[in-house]
Design an enzyme around this catalytic site. Structure first.
Site, short mmCIF file in Angstrom:
data_model
loop_
_atom_site.label_atom_id
_atom_site.label_comp_id
_atom_site.label_asym_id
_atom_site.label_seq_id
_atom_site.Cartn_x
_atom_site.Cartn_y
_atom_site.Cartn_z
N GLY A 221 0.88 -1.19 -0.04
CA GLY A 221 0.06 0.03 0.03
C GLY A 221 0.86 1.41 -0.14
CD GLU A 260 1.66 -9.42 0.88
OE1 GLU A 260 0.64 -8.96 0.67
OE2 GLU A 260 1.37 -10.66 1.44
N PRO A 261 5.21 -5.47 -1.90
CG PRO A 261 7.29 -4.40 -2.40
CD PRO A 261 6.42 -5.52 -1.46
N GLY A 262 3.58 -3.80 -4.63
CA GLY A 262 3.48 -3.78 -6.19
C GLY A 262 3.89 -2.65 -6.68
NE ARG A 299 -3.20 2.20 -11.55
CZ ARG A 299 -3.02 3.37 -11.02
NH1 ARG A 299 -2.28 4.34 -11.50
NH2 ARG A 299 -3.07 3.28 -9.56
CE1 TYR A 303 -6.67 2.38 -9.79
CE2 TYR A 303 -7.77 0.37 -9.13
CZ TYR A 303 -6.57 1.21 -9.62
OH TYR A 303 -5.68 0.38 -9.96
CB CYS A 329 -18.26 3.30 -29.01
SG CYS A 329 -18.11 3.81 -30.62
CD GLU A 330 -19.07 2.32 -22.13
OE1 GLU A 330 -19.91 2.84 -21.19
OE2 GLU A 330 -19.43 1.23 -22.75
CE1 TYR A 357 -2.17 -4.08 -9.20
CE2 TYR A 357 -1.18 -1.99 -8.28
CZ TYR A 357 -1.61 -3.30 -8.16
OH TYR A 357 -1.12 -3.64 -7.02
#
Ligand SMILES: *Cc1c(COP(=O)(O)O)cnc(C)c1O
Length: 400
Positions: A221, A260-262, A299, A303, A329-330, A357
């Protein structure tokens, strides 16, 4: 500080086409070193949360640094093994999965974190104390950037709520389960170090109940810097505080500390390069329409994440206010009212912090091809995943 130049990025875009994910090995090494310099003690182990970016070439590079790997699915475990990680270098942090995946992970010999009473009971009944596990605890604290990326609060699906400790202990006793680790991961984008410290305090209150404990896994995090003025997690201060906490707690002194870093490891290494298809002047905004959309970088829409966007074809041009949008088309807005150097059709726009991500959450929505991925190492660019071709859209369909 390692940095790819605009010229290198443009050259890659011209050679491999756009949209394109470009990663930088030396940046990943730099971030890993930053982490291990702060968390310098030999009782600390780092597991790269590979759901951020699982390309095998990236996994191999991470392995070459001496880092371990954290997986979110059995297929990630298999990818990690494929990349050369040993089972003892792999941690499977399961969430809401079917019990047979836990059995498979056990057969592969990797570390397993269980995150429900239901799977804990099944595990106990099947394996008793023959295979050690760790438990994901939900500490019921709020941490992280926003509710969508926060996982430790009392409405979150993640982990076993600390309030169910009694049930955990009953199962552990009933089946004589060997609990060797306790895990918390409270969310993403945690800039407030106290969130980690609070989580540790919650765990410290219960560790005496688990006599076989070898490690505490504090998840990740860590917040990274997306733009000027952002306050990333102060890793050195965090390390200092955590070490102090562990040293001062008699029964925690001999425990290992896992992370556990991503994002921390791979966010900055990634650049997403798009080319400008159209410029549209409207009453409210000037739109830059690029050759991508949330099918390739979800992303911002998913979010609300912020990606710095630079016009690398005109880096010194005068800045103007634009909306950067995709070709789906969105509604697919990457950025609204954003200052970017004067942009023309055909220019290359580069999105920063695209390593974590980014590609990993991409899709074929609108039957567009998934982007190619390129890795720079020693200033040499190599293709590590080719762009989709038309046949890829048909590949799994039957009845053609
Ligand atoms: C996603 C995840 C991580 C990595 O989080 P980042 O914010 O990318 O560092 C670590 N641990 C678990 C269990 C996760 O689900």
């Amino acid at each position: 500080m390692q940095q790819l130049t605009n010229e290198q990025l443009i050259q890659a875009a011209q050679q491999f086409g756009t949209p394109l994910y470009v990663y930088h090995s030396e940046k990943i090494s730099e971030k890993y070193q930053q982490l291990t310099t702060a968390f310098h003690k030999s009782n600390t182990k780092i597991f790269y949360a590979c759901k951020a970016l699982t390309n095998i070439s990236i996994l191999k590079h991470i392995k070459s640094l001496g880092c371990n790997v954290d997986c979110s699915s059995i297929n990630e475990v298999k990818l990690a093994l494929y990349a050369g990680f040993k089972p003892t270098e792999i941690l499977y942090t399961s969430n809401g999965i079917a019990f047979n995946e836990i059995v498979e992970a056990k057969e592969l010999g990797v570390y397993i974190t269980i995150d429900s009473l239901s799977n804990l009971a099944k595990f106990g009944a099947a394996f008793g104390n023959t295979y050690p596990i760790s438990l994901r605890i939900r500490p019921n604290i709020m941490g992280g950037g926003n509710i969508q990326i926060s996982t430790g609060h009392d409405e979150s699906k993640f982990g076993i709520p600390i309030t169910q400790l009694q049930q955990i202990l009953e199962l552990v006793q009933q089946y004589n389960i060997n609990v060797q680790g306790l895990h918390i991961h409270t969310g993403s984008d945690i800039d407030n170090i106290d969130v980690f410290i609070k989580g540790i305090e919650v765990l410290f209150e219960i560790i005496h109940q688990f006599p076989n404990l070898k490690f505490i896994d504090l998840g990740s995090g860590f917040k990274v810097k997306y733009k000027e003025g952002d306050k990333p997690t102060d890793i050195s201060l965090l390390a200092q505080k955590i070490y102090e906490d562990f040293d001062n707690h008699p029964s925690a002194k001999n425990l290992e500390i896992w992370f556990e870093p991503g994002k921390f490891l791979v966010s900055e290494c990634g650049h997403f390069i798009t080319q400008v298809n159209v410029i549209k002047h409207n009453e409210e905004a000037t739109f830059i329409g690029v050759d991508s959309g949330f099918n390739h970088l979800i992303r911002p829409m998913f979010y609300g994440s912020y990606h710095t966007i630079k016009n690398i074809s005109n880096p010194n041009g005068e800045e103007q206010e634009y909306a950067v949008v995709g070709n789906l088309c969105e509604t697919d807005t990457f950025a609204w009212k954003r200052k970017i150097a004067t942009t023309q059709e055909g220019d290359y726009l580069c999105f920063s912090n695209a390593g974590a991500y980014g590609f990993e959450m991409s899709s074929n929505f609108n039957s567009r091809y998934k982007p190619a991925e390129v890795l720079f190492k020693n200033n040499e660019a190599s293709l590590i995943r080719r762009r989709d071709v038309f046949e890829d859209l048909l590949r799994n369909q039957t009845g053609l």
